[in-house]
Design a protein around this motif. Sequence first.
Motif, PDB file in Angstrom:
ATOM      1  N   LYS A   1     -63.853  31.974 -45.441  1.00 52.17           N
ATOM      2  CA  LYS A   1     -63.848  31.199 -46.552  1.00 52.17           C
ATOM      3  C   LYS A   1     -65.241  30.901 -46.762  1.00 52.17           C
ATOM      4  O   LYS A   1     -65.786  30.046 -46.090  1.00 52.17           O
ATOM      5  CB  LYS A   1     -62.910  30.207 -46.487  1.00 52.17           C
ATOM      6  N   SER A   2     -65.841  31.093 -47.667  1.00 50.09           N
ATOM      7  CA  SER A   2     -67.372  30.806 -47.982  1.00 50.09           C
ATOM      8  C   SER A   2     -67.611  29.363 -47.938  1.00 50.09           C
ATOM      9  O   SER A   2     -66.682  28.945 -48.645  1.00 50.09           O
ATOM     10  CB  SER A   2     -67.949  31.568 -49.405  1.00 50.09           C
ATOM     11  N   ARG A   3     -68.737  28.918 -47.639  1.00 47.72           N
ATOM     12  CA  ARG A   3     -69.187  27.476 -47.872  1.00 47.72           C
ATOM     13  C   ARG A   3     -69.838  27.523 -49.005  1.00 47.72           C
ATOM     14  O   ARG A   3     -70.373  28.290 -49.555  1.00 47.72           O
ATOM     15  CB  ARG A   3     -70.081  27.098 -46.469  1.00 47.72           C
ATOM     16  N   GLU A   4     -69.702  26.287 -49.785  1.00 47.53           N
ATOM     17  CA  GLU A   4     -70.377  25.970 -50.833  1.00 47.53           C
ATOM     18  C   GLU A   4     -71.512  25.018 -50.404  1.00 47.53           C
ATOM     19  O   GLU A   4     -71.517  24.428 -49.384  1.00 47.53           O
ATOM     20  CB  GLU A   4     -69.588  25.372 -52.027  1.00 47.53           C
ATOM     21  N   ARG A   5     -72.487  24.911 -51.064  1.00 47.00           N
ATOM     22  CA  ARG A   5     -73.953  24.089 -50.512  1.00 47.00           C
ATOM     23  C   ARG A   5     -73.193  22.426 -50.800  1.00 47.00           C
ATOM     24  O   ARG A   5     -73.350  21.837 -51.948  1.00 47.00           O
ATOM     25  CB  ARG A   5     -75.002  24.354 -51.506  1.00 47.00           C
ATOM     26  N   ALA A   6     -73.105  22.003 -49.906  1.00 47.97           N
ATOM     27  CA  ALA A   6     -72.652  20.539 -49.571  1.00 47.97           C
ATOM     28  C   ALA A   6     -72.769  20.079 -48.193  1.00 47.97           C
ATOM     29  O   ALA A   6     -72.772  20.928 -47.240  1.00 47.97           O
ATOM     30  CB  ALA A   6     -71.212  20.579 -50.098  1.00 47.97           C
TER      31      ALA A   6
ATOM     32  N   PRO B   1     -60.961  21.128 -51.859  1.00 50.34           N
ATOM     33  CA  PRO B   1     -60.149  20.329 -52.846  1.00 50.34           C
ATOM     34  C   PRO B   1     -59.025  20.702 -52.741  1.00 50.34           C
ATOM     35  O   PRO B   1     -58.450  21.700 -52.238  1.00 50.34           O
ATOM     36  CB  PRO B   1     -61.044  20.733 -54.308  1.00 50.34           C
ATOM     37  N   GLN B   2     -57.940  19.753 -53.480  1.00 48.50           N
ATOM     38  CA  GLN B   2     -56.520  20.004 -53.430  1.00 48.50           C
ATOM     39  C   GLN B   2     -56.302  21.494 -54.005  1.00 48.50           C
ATOM     40  O   GLN B   2     -55.326  22.205 -53.306  1.00 48.50           O
ATOM     41  CB  GLN B   2     -56.087  19.023 -54.111  1.00 48.50           C
ATOM     42  N   ALA B   3     -56.953  21.763 -55.188  1.00 48.27           N
ATOM     43  CA  ALA B   3     -56.498  22.810 -55.884  1.00 48.27           C
ATOM     44  C   ALA B   3     -56.626  24.084 -54.753  1.00 48.27           C
ATOM     45  O   ALA B   3     -56.089  25.139 -54.973  1.00 48.27           O
ATOM     46  CB  ALA B   3     -57.423  22.986 -57.145  1.00 48.27           C
ATOM     47  N   SER B   4     -57.959  24.080 -54.210  1.00 49.07           N
ATOM     48  CA  SER B   4     -58.178  25.236 -53.276  1.00 49.07           C
ATOM     49  C   SER B   4     -57.150  25.336 -52.029  1.00 49.07           C
ATOM     50  O   SER B   4     -56.736  26.343 -51.826  1.00 49.07           O
ATOM     51  CB  SER B   4     -59.683  25.245 -52.723  1.00 49.07           C
ATOM     52  N   ALA B   5     -56.929  24.352 -51.459  1.00 51.17           N
ATOM     53  CA  ALA B   5     -56.056  24.124 -50.408  1.00 51.17           C
ATOM     54  C   ALA B   5     -54.607  24.588 -50.920  1.00 51.17           C
ATOM     55  O   ALA B   5     -53.835  25.309 -50.292  1.00 51.17           O
ATOM     56  CB  ALA B   5     -55.858  22.660 -50.025  1.00 51.17           C
TER      57      ALA B   5
ATOM     58  N   GLU C   1     -59.583  16.574 -56.219  1.00 52.44           N
ATOM     59  CA  GLU C   1     -58.512  17.190 -56.996  1.00 52.44           C
ATOM     60  C   GLU C   1     -59.186  18.708 -56.938  1.00 52.44           C
ATOM     61  O   GLU C   1     -58.250  19.872 -56.933  1.00 52.44           O
ATOM     62  CB  GLU C   1     -58.001  16.767 -58.156  1.00 52.44           C
ATOM     63  N   THR C   2     -60.514  19.155 -57.391  1.00 49.82           N
ATOM     64  CA  THR C   2     -61.079  20.188 -57.735  1.00 49.82           C
ATOM     65  C   THR C   2     -62.439  20.083 -57.200  1.00 49.82           C
ATOM     66  O   THR C   2     -63.028  18.999 -56.939  1.00 49.82           O
ATOM     67  CB  THR C   2     -61.182  20.637 -59.511  1.00 49.82           C
ATOM     68  N   SER C   3     -63.033  21.461 -57.072  1.00 49.16           N
ATOM     69  CA  SER C   3     -64.395  21.498 -56.635  1.00 49.16           C
ATOM     70  C   SER C   3     -65.537  20.973 -57.588  1.00 49.16           C
ATOM     71  O   SER C   3     -64.997  21.035 -58.920  1.00 49.16           O
ATOM     72  CB  SER C   3     -64.739  23.011 -56.154  1.00 49.16           C
ATOM     73  N   VAL C   4     -66.623  20.545 -57.343  1.00 48.17           N
ATOM     74  CA  VAL C   4     -67.472  20.133 -58.078  1.00 48.17           C
ATOM     75  C   VAL C   4     -68.220  21.320 -58.619  1.00 48.17           C
ATOM     76  O   VAL C   4     -68.664  22.003 -57.760  1.00 48.17           O
ATOM     77  CB  VAL C   4     -68.696  18.988 -57.562  1.00 48.17           C
ATOM     78  N   PRO C   5     -68.471  21.529 -59.983  1.00 50.26           N
ATOM     79  CA  PRO C   5     -69.113  23.098 -60.222  1.00 50.26           C
ATOM     80  C   PRO C   5     -70.608  23.225 -59.575  1.00 50.26           C
ATOM     81  O   PRO C   5     -71.407  22.282 -59.595  1.00 50.26           O
ATOM     82  CB  PRO C   5     -69.296  22.866 -61.663  1.00 50.26           C
TER      83      PRO C   5
ATOM     84  N   ILE D   1     -73.064  24.196 -60.847  1.00 50.49           N
ATOM     85  CA  ILE D   1     -74.345  23.715 -61.776  1.00 50.49           C
ATOM     86  C   ILE D   1     -74.580  22.088 -61.517  1.00 50.49           C
ATOM     87  O   ILE D   1     -75.674  21.656 -61.707  1.00 50.49           O
ATOM     88  CB  ILE D   1     -74.119  23.938 -63.210  1.00 50.49           C
ATOM     89  N   GLN D   2     -73.699  21.588 -61.156  1.00 51.34           N
ATOM     90  CA  GLN D   2     -73.619  19.858 -60.926  1.00 51.34           C
ATOM     91  C   GLN D   2     -74.240  19.943 -59.418  1.00 51.34           C
ATOM     92  O   GLN D   2     -74.649  18.605 -59.054  1.00 51.34           O
ATOM     93  CB  GLN D   2     -72.246  19.233 -61.015  1.00 51.34           C
ATOM     94  N   ARG D   3     -74.070  20.783 -58.566  1.00 44.63           N
ATOM     95  CA  ARG D   3     -74.471  20.575 -57.082  1.00 44.63           C
ATOM     96  C   ARG D   3     -75.708  20.925 -56.849  1.00 44.63           C
ATOM     97  O   ARG D   3     -76.528  20.657 -55.959  1.00 44.63           O
ATOM     98  CB  ARG D   3     -73.368  21.272 -56.024  1.00 44.63           C
ATOM     99  N   ALA D   4     -76.165  22.189 -57.794  1.00 49.45           N
ATOM    100  CA  ALA D   4     -77.651  22.693 -57.544  1.00 49.45           C
ATOM    101  C   ALA D   4     -78.700  21.835 -57.864  1.00 49.45           C
ATOM    102  O   ALA D   4     -78.687  21.099 -59.182  1.00 49.45           O
ATOM    103  CB  ALA D   4     -77.555  23.914 -58.230  1.00 49.45           C
ATOM    104  N   ASP D   5     -80.051  22.062 -57.407  1.00 49.58           N
ATOM    105  CA  ASP D   5     -80.986  21.079 -57.732  1.00 49.58           C
ATOM    106  C   ASP D   5     -81.710  22.214 -58.718  1.00 49.58           C
ATOM    107  O   ASP D   5     -82.365  23.323 -58.577  1.00 49.58           O
ATOM    108  CB  ASP D   5     -82.133  20.861 -56.515  1.00 49.58           C
ATOM    109  N   LEU D   6     -81.659  21.664 -59.913  1.00 47.37           N
ATOM    110  CA  LEU D   6     -82.349  22.496 -61.035  1.00 47.37           C
ATOM    111  C   LEU D   6     -83.645  22.267 -61.181  1.00 47.37           C
ATOM    112  O   LEU D   6     -84.341  22.517 -62.398  1.00 47.37           O
ATOM    113  CB  LEU D   6     -81.414  22.297 -62.363  1.00 47.37           C
TER     114      LEU D   6
END
Length: 166
Positions: free
Chosen positions: A73-78, A110-114, A144-148, A150-155
């Motif tokens: 299950k891929s990791r997101e940057r966090a 997040p709960q939704a993924s689980a 409840e859900t993952s942070v998108p 776009i909100q986690r990436a350094d722009l």
Amino acid sequence: HVTQPPGDILVFLTGQEEIEACVELLQERCRRLGSRLPELLVLPIYANLPSDLQARIFQPTPPGARKVRWPFKSRERAEGWGLRGAPPCPSMSPLSPPPHGPMGDGDGDPQASANQRAGRAGRVAPGKCFRLYTAWAFQHELEETSVPEIQRADLGSLVLLLKSLG
């Protein structure tokens, strides 16, 4: 495995090394129990696995046996386990839950993924979902859900590039 009714097991982990470590640990435990244990097919699945070994997960489960599939299950940057205030614990056994809260997968699980992954258990054949964290942790520590992305990436660098291009 010994006390549950028929049905395969699906385990989500976050990388090839983690999958290989868990597969090795489970295979060793099965060897130690020997004939006292009904047949358990331990099947990893990840991109670098040769295609003939990947194909084994799609073969029918033999009568009286059970498959344990270990997909990536891929990791997101966090950072950390995605829990508020729960740092990763690198010395932990891959099959042991952490002392406080869920076994994380890098994206906050997040709960939704689980819930989505739990829904996969029993979709095409009998199955169950076992979570390596408490109901309290699920309700109070998971988002409840993952942070998108776009909100986690350094722009910052992208914005500077666009500004420099006019």
